[in-house]
Design a protein around this motif. Structure first.
Motif, mmCIF file in Angstrom:
data_model
loop_
_atom_site.group_PDB
_atom_site.id
_atom_site.type_symbol
_atom_site.label_atom_id
_atom_site.label_comp_id
_atom_site.label_asym_id
_atom_site.label_seq_id
_atom_site.Cartn_x
_atom_site.Cartn_y
_atom_site.Cartn_z
ATOM 1 N N LYS A 24 4.181 -5.451 -10.784
ATOM 2 C CA LYS A 24 3.841 -4.666 -11.980
ATOM 3 C C LYS A 24 2.591 -3.830 -11.754
ATOM 4 C CE LYS A 24 6.036 -7.451 -15.487
ATOM 5 N NZ LYS A 24 5.877 -8.769 -16.091
ATOM 6 N N ASN A 25 1.754 -4.270 -10.811
ATOM 7 C CA ASN A 25 0.529 -3.529 -10.467
ATOM 8 C C ASN A 25 0.656 -2.894 -9.087
ATOM 9 O OD1 ASN A 25 -1.392 -4.371 -12.742
ATOM 10 N ND2 ASN A 25 -0.505 -6.293 -12.062
ATOM 11 N N ALA A 28 -1.322 -4.357 -6.115
ATOM 12 C CA ALA A 28 -2.756 -4.125 -5.881
ATOM 13 C C ALA A 28 -3.453 -5.463 -5.605
ATOM 14 C CB ALA A 28 -3.382 -3.442 -7.099
ATOM 15 N N LYS A 62 8.918 -0.487 -4.094
ATOM 16 C CA LYS A 62 8.136 0.713 -4.401
ATOM 17 C C LYS A 62 6.789 0.724 -3.682
ATOM 18 C CE LYS A 62 6.339 3.454 -8.206
ATOM 19 N NZ LYS A 62 6.202 3.679 -9.632
ATOM 20 N N ALA A 66 -0.873 -1.061 -3.263
ATOM 21 C CA ALA A 66 -1.450 0.225 -3.707
ATOM 22 C C ALA A 66 -2.973 0.214 -3.736
ATOM 23 C CB ALA A 66 -0.892 0.595 -5.073
ATOM 24 N N ALA A 68 -7.018 -1.818 -3.519
ATOM 25 C CA ALA A 68 -7.756 -2.825 -4.276
ATOM 26 C C ALA A 68 -7.406 -2.625 -5.746
ATOM 27 C CB ALA A 68 -9.247 -2.621 -4.058
ATOM 28 N N ASP A 69 -7.549 -3.693 -6.535
ATOM 29 C CA ASP A 69 -7.228 -3.581 -7.956
ATOM 30 C C ASP A 69 -8.345 -2.806 -8.662
ATOM 31 O OD1 ASP A 69 -6.805 -3.963 -10.704
ATOM 32 O OD2 ASP A 69 -5.662 -5.798 -10.306
ATOM 33 N N ILE A 70 -8.017 -1.566 -9.024
ATOM 34 C CA ILE A 70 -9.038 -0.675 -9.600
ATOM 35 C C ILE A 70 -9.525 -1.212 -10.952
ATOM 36 C CG2 ILE A 70 -9.475 1.701 -10.398
ATOM 37 C CD1 ILE A 70 -7.303 2.595 -8.368
ATOM 38 N N LYS A 71 -8.652 -2.029 -11.592
ATOM 39 C CA LYS A 71 -9.049 -2.568 -12.905
ATOM 40 C C LYS A 71 -10.229 -3.538 -12.764
ATOM 41 C CE LYS A 71 -4.467 -1.585 -14.494
ATOM 42 N NZ LYS A 71 -3.058 -1.948 -14.287
ATOM 43 N N LEU A 111 -1.875 2.214 0.154
ATOM 44 C CA LEU A 111 -2.992 3.092 -0.222
ATOM 45 C C LEU A 111 -4.303 2.299 -0.225
ATOM 46 C CD1 LEU A 111 -1.249 4.727 -3.344
ATOM 47 C CD2 LEU A 111 -1.003 5.349 -0.931
ATOM 48 N N GLY A 113 -7.001 -0.105 0.092
ATOM 49 C CA GLY A 113 -6.997 -1.443 0.685
ATOM 50 C C GLY A 113 -5.624 -1.843 1.222
ATOM 51 N N GLU A 116 -5.508 -0.368 4.557
ATOM 52 C CA GLU A 116 -6.435 -1.151 5.387
ATOM 53 C C GLU A 116 -5.835 -2.504 5.772
ATOM 54 O OE1 GLU A 116 -9.417 -0.341 2.349
ATOM 55 O OE2 GLU A 116 -10.817 0.165 3.940
ATOM 56 N N GLU A 136 -9.842 6.720 -1.540
ATOM 57 C CA GLU A 136 -11.091 6.284 -2.186
ATOM 58 C C GLU A 136 -11.983 7.446 -2.574
ATOM 59 O OE1 GLU A 136 -9.816 4.993 0.586
ATOM 60 O OE2 GLU A 136 -9.681 2.836 0.349
ATOM 61 N N GLY A 144 -13.434 0.458 1.870
ATOM 62 C CA GLY A 144 -14.398 -0.648 1.938
ATOM 63 C C GLY A 144 -13.852 -1.902 2.595
ATOM 64 N N TYR A 145 -12.596 -1.839 3.052
ATOM 65 C CA TYR A 145 -12.005 -3.009 3.715
ATOM 66 C C TYR A 145 -11.711 -2.701 5.195
ATOM 67 C CZ TYR A 145 -11.190 -5.530 -0.746
ATOM 68 O OH TYR A 145 -11.330 -6.214 -1.938
HETATM 69 N N1 CAA Z 1 -5.159 -1.058 -8.994
HETATM 70 C C1 CAA Z 1 -4.758 -1.535 -10.171
HETATM 71 N N2 CAA Z 1 -3.591 -1.175 -10.763
HETATM 72 C C2 CAA Z 1 -2.822 -0.304 -10.102
HETATM 73 C C3 CAA Z 1 -3.172 0.243 -8.853
HETATM 74 C C4 CAA Z 1 -4.399 -0.190 -8.287
HETATM 75 N N3 CAA Z 1 -4.820 0.225 -7.070
HETATM 76 N N4 CAA Z 1 -2.210 1.089 -8.450
HETATM 77 C C5 CAA Z 1 -1.282 1.076 -9.417
HETATM 78 N N5 CAA Z 1 -1.640 0.232 -10.417
HETATM 79 C C6 CAA Z 1 -0.924 -0.072 -11.654
HETATM 80 C C7 CAA Z 1 -1.040 1.066 -12.663
HETATM 81 O O1 CAA Z 1 -2.247 0.994 -13.348
HETATM 82 C C8 CAA Z 1 0.185 0.795 -13.514
HETATM 83 O O2 CAA Z 1 -0.125 -0.281 -14.378
HETATM 84 P P1 CAA Z 1 0.165 -0.142 -15.985
HETATM 85 O O3 CAA Z 1 1.654 -0.021 -16.066
HETATM 86 O O4 CAA Z 1 -0.383 -1.423 -16.529
HETATM 87 O O5 CAA Z 1 -0.536 1.096 -16.421
HETATM 88 C C9 CAA Z 1 1.205 0.277 -12.525
HETATM 89 O O6 CAA Z 1 0.480 -0.185 -11.387
HETATM 90 C C10 CAA Z 1 2.172 1.342 -12.052
HETATM 91 O O7 CAA Z 1 1.420 2.428 -11.544
HETATM 92 P P2 CAA Z 1 1.638 3.952 -12.015
HETATM 93 O O8 CAA Z 1 2.149 3.987 -13.404
HETATM 94 O O9 CAA Z 1 0.378 4.690 -11.706
HETATM 95 O O10 CAA Z 1 2.816 4.370 -11.011
HETATM 96 P P3 CAA Z 1 3.122 5.828 -10.479
HETATM 97 O O11 CAA Z 1 4.423 5.727 -9.768
HETATM 98 O O12 CAA Z 1 2.994 6.848 -11.535
HETATM 99 O O13 CAA Z 1 1.960 6.138 -9.391
HETATM 100 C C11 CAA Z 1 0.508 5.630 -7.545
HETATM 101 C C12 CAA Z 1 1.860 5.375 -8.226
HETATM 102 C C13 CAA Z 1 0.455 7.047 -6.972
HETATM 103 C C14 CAA Z 1 0.413 4.631 -6.377
HETATM 104 C C15 CAA Z 1 -0.664 5.409 -8.544
HETATM 105 O O14 CAA Z 1 -0.456 4.169 -9.193
HETATM 106 C C16 CAA Z 1 -2.028 5.391 -7.909
HETATM 107 O O15 CAA Z 1 -2.571 6.416 -7.557
HETATM 108 N N6 CAA Z 1 -2.624 4.164 -7.767
HETATM 109 C C17 CAA Z 1 -3.971 4.013 -7.270
HETATM 110 C C18 CAA Z 1 -4.036 4.125 -5.768
HETATM 111 C C19 CAA Z 1 -5.477 4.029 -5.276
HETATM 112 O O16 CAA Z 1 -6.330 4.825 -5.612
HETATM 113 N N7 CAA Z 1 -5.746 3.029 -4.403
HETATM 114 C C20 CAA Z 1 -7.044 2.833 -3.816
HETATM 115 C C21 CAA Z 1 -7.831 1.825 -4.579
HETATM 116 S S1 CAA Z 1 -9.522 1.736 -4.065
HETATM 117 C C22 CAA Z 1 -9.509 0.765 -2.687
HETATM 118 O O17 CAA Z 1 -8.481 0.274 -2.248
HETATM 119 C C23 CAA Z 1 -10.860 0.555 -2.054
HETATM 120 C C24 CAA Z 1 -10.876 -0.197 -0.799
HETATM 121 O O18 CAA Z 1 -11.060 0.335 0.264
HETATM 122 C C25 CAA Z 1 -10.736 -1.632 -0.765
#
Ligand code: CAA
Length: 262
Positions: A24-25, A28, A62, A66, A68-71, A111, A113, A116, A136, A144-145
């Motif tokens: 569902k997330n 992440a 899918k 995706a 780290a959990d951005i939330k 994407l 993390g 990574e 990022e 960051g990972y």
């Molecule tokens: N963290 C938390 N929740 C996430 C998530 C993430 N990285 N990626 C997706 N989700 C959640 C969404 O919030 C959504 O939840 P809700 O239904 O509760 O709103 C659910 O997953 C489905 O996602 P979308 O509705 O956004 O799906 P989409 O098909 O429209 O888009 C996507 C897909 C392009 C992958 C988009 O979700 C996205 O851009 N996600 C974020 C990707 C990202 O930026 N990742 C890097 C995080 S930072 C990091 O990882 C730092 C590090 O180095 C450790």
């Protein structure tokens, strides 16, 4: 092994299968998932005899992971972010230093993390719908990972910088072209078959030699160690095994070796 909430941990025939299970997330990685992955990796490290590989993938078709959990980023300050990065680094270093090969079956978004995580594995097999990016920069942070280091090691400085500076998402064909993935698969099922084929090949090799190949190659990237010296020591460790005697004997007797991991 206890039941996990965020991952599925499975023992298959001669390999371990780990699925990040937060579809569902988009799978992440929240901190609980990082902790569960670490527990499973620690378990494998002490229970790998008779196992020839580990497959890490994401639940569903899918997303691999995706990011780290951005939330969980809300309110992340300087001190907390150090702990956040350290936890991820510990896990990914641990994966990279596994004594048996770890394959990332990238089945969708890899994407941040998630990319990574795949980079910390030894081999990457990607389904046709896989996408890779280090986005990022769009959040005002950097990978960051371990991404700044491992992406550069694997695809080279120019391409790594381009991906990290733009946050561009690349598909599996481009990832193959960049040397980011080893093989492409049609879908999850085909991907798992390809992982199993790879593991089947490893089953015929000497386990202590496999462990030492991983260790010696990792040493190339360890700035604190002399990789050439480590290779000499690893070679010497392998040469004192009965698998080595068996390998040489099998060659002379013109038959397949029967390695015991001893
Ligand atoms: N963290 C938390 N929740 C996430 C998530 C993430 N990285 N990626 C997706 N989700 C959640 C969404 O919030 C959504 O939840 P809700 O239904 O509760 O709103 C659910 O997953 C489905 O996602 P979308 O509705 O956004 O799906 P989409 O098909 O429209 O888009 C996507 C897909 C392009 C992958 C988009 O979700 C996205 O851009 N996600 C974020 C990707 C990202 O930026 N990742 C890097 C995080 S930072 C990091 O990882 C730092 C590090 O180095 C450790």
């Amino acid at each position: 092994m206890k039941n996990f909430k965020n991952i599925i941990f499975d023992k298959r025939d001669n390999y371990y299968l780990i699925k990040v299970n937060r579809p569902k997330n988009l799978n992440a990685l929240n901190q609980d998932t990082i902790a569960e992955l670490k527990q499973s990796v620690d378990f494998i490290k002490t229970n790998y005899k008779g196992f020839f590989g580990v497959v890490i993938t994401g639940e569903g078709d899918k997303s691999f992971v995706a990011g780290a959990d951005i939330k969980e980023f809300t309110g992340l300050d300087k001190k907390a972010s150090l702990k956040f990065c350290k936890n991820g680094h510990e896990l990914f270093n641990s994966i990279e230093n596994m004594p048996i090969p770890v394959i990332a079956l990238v089945n969708g978004y890899a994407l941040g993390g998630g990319c990574e995580l795949a980079l910390s594995c030894h081999i990457r097999i990607a389904t046709k719908n896989a996408y890779f990016s280090q986005p990022e920069i769009n959040l005002g942070i950097i990978p960051g990972y371990g991404g700044t280091q491992r992406l550069t090691q694997i695809i080279g400085k120019s391409r790594a910088l381009e991906l990290m500076l733009t946050g561009e998402m690349i598909n599996s064909n481009k990832a193959l072209d960049y040397g980011l993935v080893n093989q492409l698969a049609n879908d999850n099922e085909d991907g798992l078959v390809k992982c199993e084929e790879f593991i089947k090949t490893l089953k015929r090799k000497a386990p202590i030699a496999i462990k030492n190949v991983i260790k010696s190659v990792n040493n190339f990237y360890d700035k604190s160690s002399n990789g050439f010296l480590e290779e000499i020591n690893s070679f010497s460790e392998c040469s004192s095994t009965s698998d080595f005697e068996e390998g040489v004997r099998a060659f002379i007797e013109k038959r397949c070796p029967d390695f015991k991991g001893e």
